[in-house]
Scaffold this active site. Structure first.
Site, PDB file in Angstrom:
ATOM      1  N   LYS A  54       1.943   1.843  14.029  1.00 48.17           N
ATOM      2  CA  LYS A  54       1.946   3.047  13.193  1.00 48.17           C
ATOM      3  C   LYS A  54       0.983   4.079  13.771  1.00 48.17           C
ATOM      4  O   LYS A  54       1.272   5.277  13.808  1.00 48.17           O
ATOM      5  CB  LYS A  54       1.580   2.677  11.751  1.00 48.17           C
ATOM      6  CG  LYS A  54       2.725   1.967  11.052  1.00 48.17           C
ATOM      7  CD  LYS A  54       2.335   1.254   9.787  1.00 48.17           C
ATOM      8  CE  LYS A  54       3.514   0.414   9.283  1.00 48.17           C
ATOM      9  NZ  LYS A  54       3.159  -0.537   8.255  1.00 48.17           N
ATOM     10  N   GLN A  98      -1.260  -1.916   3.967  1.00 37.59           N
ATOM     11  CA  GLN A  98      -0.478  -2.937   4.673  1.00 37.59           C
ATOM     12  C   GLN A  98      -0.413  -4.242   3.873  1.00 37.59           C
ATOM     13  O   GLN A  98      -1.444  -4.750   3.435  1.00 37.59           O
ATOM     14  CB  GLN A  98      -1.113  -3.178   6.061  1.00 37.59           C
ATOM     15  CG  GLN A  98      -0.320  -4.062   6.971  1.00 37.59           C
ATOM     16  CD  GLN A  98       1.012  -3.433   7.405  1.00 37.59           C
ATOM     17  OE1 GLN A  98       1.077  -2.266   7.755  1.00 37.59           O
ATOM     18  NE2 GLN A  98       2.074  -4.208   7.354  1.00 37.59           N
ATOM     19  N   ASP A 123       5.325   4.685   1.302  1.00 39.60           N
ATOM     20  CA  ASP A 123       6.118   3.457   1.272  1.00 39.60           C
ATOM     21  C   ASP A 123       7.192   3.520   0.176  1.00 39.60           C
ATOM     22  O   ASP A 123       8.102   2.695   0.145  1.00 39.60           O
ATOM     23  CB  ASP A 123       5.206   2.252   0.984  1.00 39.60           C
ATOM     24  CG  ASP A 123       4.981   1.407   2.220  1.00 39.60           C
ATOM     25  OD1 ASP A 123       5.802   1.500   3.160  1.00 39.60           O
ATOM     26  OD2 ASP A 123       3.996   0.644   2.243  1.00 39.60           O
TER      27      ASP A 123
END
Ligand code: NAP
Length: 293
Positions: A54, A98, A123
């Protein structure tokens, strides 16, 4: 018949290109590039790799990037305080925590994810974004299903009016995929482990999406000739062998288009995350504009 191969790297490159162009337009208007913050708790090796990827994508596109590494022993309160700080940070457009979280704080996963400002929830897991998606309104959507939609659009495979079967009803893949397809005016059947006549439902689908988590689950006799087959599954069947949910070798002889595993949908997720980060930056600006009026 051999299906057209929908290669993830081709679409990922196009999505990143678009994200970069839109980020530069944003920077021209507001004087800064979008920024992505990734919080990682503990040392899970797979998570470390994802977070590095990322970070690399941010570098490649010129986004502002922040990594927050917390120790395995971090408490829920410490993590929430970091999220609060990032929610206030004007340089940061998107926040991603995460997963999986370490065992000690894993039971608080929902509370932790819900602390992220919905406008920075790249997300798309926050209940506000889930609700907006269900209502067919503008929302930040989970990256994997959003990436599948973008791939269909870029490959010129129409969704409007088509029959689609999605196998799997998880909150991360199956359910958001269902709602995104519905918003695209498809007629969608969402299948799961209690679905009766699964094979017949799948065989009627112009587009079949497999998000089951079972190797070679979708076989050629479940696929309508010429259908598009999107394989979201990632299953490790040997230390160095990944396969999808679709029996690729037999299905590619029946399908019209198919995504491989590896090299398919998995490559779209980070590219879509970049797209969501630009979208989040724009939504925050819109919101600021509204509050000023
Ligand atoms: P999940 O939460 O385990 O959900 C699996 C779904 O499959 C459930 O809804 C389950 O039904 C359904 N299912 C299981 N057995 C079935 C059967 N025999 N017939 C019909 N449906 C059945 O998995 P997930 O998180 O959605 O992930 C699915 C796969 O996608 C995994 O392989 C995962 O690694 C992969 N994935 C890939 C990406 C990517 O970037 N490419 C991202 C996320 C996930 P019930 O609800 O009834 O149990």
């Amino acid at each position: 018949m051999t299906a057209r191969l929908l290669e993830g790297k081709v679409f990922a490159a196009k999505i990143k290109e678009e994200a970069k162009r839109e980020a530069e337009e944003f920077a021209e208007a507001y004087g800064r590039m979008p920024g992505l913050a990734v919080i990682i708790v503990g040392e899970d090796p797979a998570s470390q790799v994802y977070v590095r990827n990322k970070e690399k994508a941010c570098e490649e596109l010129g986004f502002i990037s922040k990594q927050i590494q917390l120790p395995e022993t971090a408490t829920k309160e410490e993590l929430l305080a970091r999220i609060d700080a990032l929610n206030r940070d004007e340089e940061i457009s998107g926040i991603l925590c995460q997963l999986p979280l370490p065992e000690a704080i894993a039971p608080y996963e929902s509370e932790i994810l819900e602390r992220i400002d919905p406008l920075k929830d790249v997300d798309g897991f926050h209940p506000v974004n889930v609700g907006l998606l269900v209502m067919g309104k503008k929302a930040l959507s989970p990256c994997t299903p959003a990436g599948c939609m973008k791939m269909l659009e870029l490959s010129g495979i129409p969704v409007d009016g088509k029959r689609v079967a999605v196998i799997g009803r998880s909150n991360i893949v199956g359910k958001p995929m269902f709602h995104l397809l519905l918003a695209g005016h498809a007629t969608v059947t969402l299948c799961h482990s209690h679905t009766e006549n699964l094979k017949e439902i799948c065989r009627e689908a112009d587009i079949l999406v497999a998000a089951v988590g079972k190797p070679h689950f979708v076989t050629a006799d479940m696929v309508k000739p010429g259908a598009t087959v999107i394989d979201v599954g990632i299953n490790r069947i040997a230390p160095k062998k990944l396969v999808g949910d679709v029996d690729f070798e037999s299905v590619k002889e029946v399908a019209g288009a198919i995504t491989p595993v590896p090299g398919g949908v998995g490559l779209l997720t980070i590219a879509t995350l970049m797209m969501n980060t630009v979208e989040a930056a724009r939504l925050q600006q819109e919101k600021q504009g509204e509050t000023r009026i």
